[in-house]
Scaffold this active site. Sequence first.
Site: not given
Ligand code: NAD
Length: 462
Positions: A30, A121, A154, A204, A249, A252, A257, A260, A327
């Site tokens: 990270d 995504t 989820r 997705k 889903f 109601a 939110g 995603c 979020r």
């Molecule tokens: P997040 O914001 O919680 O985490 C992203 C992480 O990536 C952060 O810790 C950030 O510091 C790190 N990061 C950014 N640039 C980087 C780099 N160049 N190298 C290494 N690390 C880096 O995001 P998330 O909720 O885990 O979501 C990630 C992706 O997965 C998104 O595209 C989201 O749409 C998708 N997604 C999320 C969920 C969910 O429930 N959160 C479910 C399915 C898909």
Amino acid sequence: MKIAVAGTGYVGLITGVCLAEMGYDVVCSDIREEKVLLLQSGCAPIFEPGLDSMLKRNLDAGRLLFTTDPELAYKNAELIFIAVGTPENPDGTANLDHVYEAAYTIGLCIDKDSIICTKSTVPVGTNERIKEIIRSVKPAHLEIQTVSTPEFLREGNAMYDFFYGDRIIIGTESEEAAKIVEQVFLPLKIPLIKTDTRSAEMIKYASNAFLATKISFINEIAAICDKVGANIEEVAFGIGKDRRIGPQFLQAGIGYGGSCFPKDTKALVQIAGNVEHQFELLEAVIKINIRQQLLAVQKAKELFGSLEGLRVAVLGLSFKPDTDDIREAASITILKALLAEGASVIAYDPVAISNARRVFGDEIEFTADIQTAISGAELSLIATEWDHIKYLPLEKYVQLMANPVIIDGRNCYSLKDVSKYPITYISIGRSALHPEQAQQHTRPGPNMKGRYDETITSILSD
Ligand code: NAD
């Protein structure tokens, strides 16, 4: 096999920890040092049931490593997952900066043939761009393949979903890469679906858009139930029994939110727009959800007139139970509207307070004790269906609120149970209880309707 994961957010961290639990050697990278230091010490920076113990177990076993050093992460890795964020741009498109930066760094650091799997995504065509970026900087003698492996976890059930998910999508044009990724996940015995890259990327977005549509659909039916005297829970139960529809889903409430659905629905509208298709159905879904998030405040206005100085306990801050993620949570929209109306707000949540404090600072009071929140409140407004809220005995509202009024944005209580108490109870798509008492609550305010409309307009334009 050494596996690397770029990004330790909700998706990257769960993926890294669970792959280590399967026995793989995993290095998670990270760019945020404070996050990595916390993880190295065995502490998860997010709340996710079951994560802490699995994280510690695999750190202790030496199968899991966290680093900010991309060389350490990507050197020697045969499989690299990109799981960085794809937040929303102001125009609703997906911001791919983090994805492309990660791809660039991966290209610079790899020193063996590798497969790059994207869990983030991303819009259709992004994996092709990722391949181009990596190819433009990687050592010439190395071979790379890209695979779209979208994530469906989820929050709140993420560990369960990793091990018992409904399907794993493997989207690639490389048969060899598909076979290797398949081997990695085979022990999970989850149905594996191999497809082309573009279809995987679309699966997705289409999945999230469909689920969001179900939610907005049932909320529209709830709005009609409200007016015709039907009960949305009876209706949802009745239609959910149809196996072609299914019961999920169809709850109601005050809308979806999270990190995603809101951004992915908007991104899909943009993706469609880019190919000159107006996705009218999804546009309506988004619009309904915005209205829905403000419904509880609208109902409070109808009940009290002015909210100026009203003591309101907002119960639940996270966008859903069992996560600290706020979020795009309905609670944020509600809190902004309440503050704009001049209410005095105290907010309760079991785990999401520190995240909410970053947004609201001292503008509202916070408490992790639900009884403190409702003590002396003139209105309790339920925004998240945490068990702590659902199972709070109704007597507590009677004991701790002078004139108990609940606006339940998640239909947590049964009408039968509430009807036994002297509580004014307004929920979604179900009859109001004791509305005759509502008259006692009306507090005429200056130009009430106009002010509410202004509040909505300003929140929608945020
Ligand atoms: P997040 O914001 O919680 O985490 C992203 C992480 O990536 C952060 O810790 C950030 O510091 C790190 N990061 C950014 N640039 C980087 C780099 N160049 N190298 C290494 N690390 C880096 O995001 P998330 O909720 O885990 O979501 C990630 C992706 O997965 C998104 O595209 C989201 O749409 C998708 N997604 C999320 C969920 C969910 O429930 N959160 C479910 C399915 C898909």
